[in-house]
Design a protein around this motif. Sequence first.
Motif, short mmCIF file in Angstrom:
data_model
loop_
_atom_site.label_atom_id
_atom_site.label_comp_id
_atom_site.label_asym_id
_atom_site.label_seq_id
_atom_site.Cartn_x
_atom_site.Cartn_y
_atom_site.Cartn_z
N MET A 1 0.95 -1.33 0.16
CA MET A 1 0.12 0.18 -0.18
C MET A 1 0.43 1.09 0.42
SD MET A 1 -0.07 1.75 3.18
CE MET A 1 -1.38 2.69 2.81
N PRO A 2 2.25 1.47 -0.77
CA PRO A 2 2.84 2.28 -0.40
C PRO A 2 2.39 3.52 -0.87
CG PRO A 2 4.27 0.31 -1.58
CD PRO A 2 2.86 0.24 -1.13
N HIS A 3 2.28 4.84 -0.42
CA HIS A 3 2.33 5.67 -1.42
C HIS A 3 3.09 7.07 -1.24
CE1 HIS A 3 -2.66 5.82 -0.73
NE2 HIS A 3 -1.75 4.95 0.74
N ILE A 4 3.16 7.78 -2.47
CA ILE A 4 3.86 8.01 -3.24
C ILE A 4 3.77 9.97 -3.00
CG2 ILE A 4 5.64 8.45 -3.76
CD1 ILE A 4 6.19 5.40 -4.58
N GLN A 5 3.74 10.86 -2.67
CA GLN A 5 3.74 11.99 -2.63
C GLN A 5 4.59 13.01 -3.52
OE1 GLN A 5 0.23 13.12 0.00
NE2 GLN A 5 1.32 15.85 -0.76
N ILE A 6 4.58 13.66 -3.90
CA ILE A 6 5.69 14.34 -4.07
C ILE A 6 5.41 16.08 -4.18
CG2 ILE A 6 7.29 15.21 -6.47
CD1 ILE A 6 6.75 12.71 -7.43
N GLY A 39 0.12 -2.48 -5.51
CA GLY A 39 -0.53 -1.19 -3.73
C GLY A 39 0.39 0.13 -3.85
N ILE A 40 1.21 0.37 -4.96
CA ILE A 40 1.21 1.74 -4.86
C ILE A 40 1.01 2.92 -6.09
CG2 ILE A 40 4.00 2.53 -6.36
CD1 ILE A 40 5.42 0.47 -6.32
N SER A 65 7.69 12.49 -0.14
CA SER A 65 6.81 11.50 1.20
C SER A 65 6.69 9.90 0.78
CB SER A 65 5.59 12.64 1.70
OG SER A 65 5.31 11.21 2.53
N LEU A 66 7.11 8.96 1.51
CA LEU A 66 5.87 7.60 0.97
C LEU A 66 6.50 6.63 2.72
CD1 LEU A 66 7.77 5.15 -1.26
CD2 LEU A 66 7.00 4.25 0.79
N ARG A 67 4.79 6.75 2.53
CA ARG A 67 4.11 5.83 3.32
C ARG A 67 3.75 4.61 2.97
NH1 ARG A 67 -0.63 7.93 4.83
NH2 ARG A 67 -1.00 8.64 2.53
#
Length: 130
Positions: A1-6, A39-40, A65-67
Amino acid sequence: MPHIQIDYSRNLEARLDIAGLCLALRDAAVATGILPLAGIRVRAIACDHVVIADGDPGHAFLDISLRLRGGRSLEARKAATAAIFAAAEAFCASVLEGSSFMLSFEMRDIDPALSPKTSSIRRYLPGEKE
């Protein structure tokens, strides 16, 4: 479930292919072997109102940011952080070389007990099973 927000300063759009960076980060995340493709989620948000350092409007920033859901070892997270940040640095190399630019990255765990999830995406990916 990785969330990568830029998050990035909008003035960066003239210097960097933001959509291409999203793809490069997705690919780097998958290549780590600990972040599943299904999940990305990668998203980029331009910041219109920023003050960077002394306020010179030529300065730019990009913060990644990677959650991810907890449970991976510290060693695995360190290796993934290094690999994904290296991909970001490589993608942004010309901007780093030719202009005033700050690049940062942070990985954070999400407590699985406090983060319910559901998804049907795996059913639509070739070769994936739920």
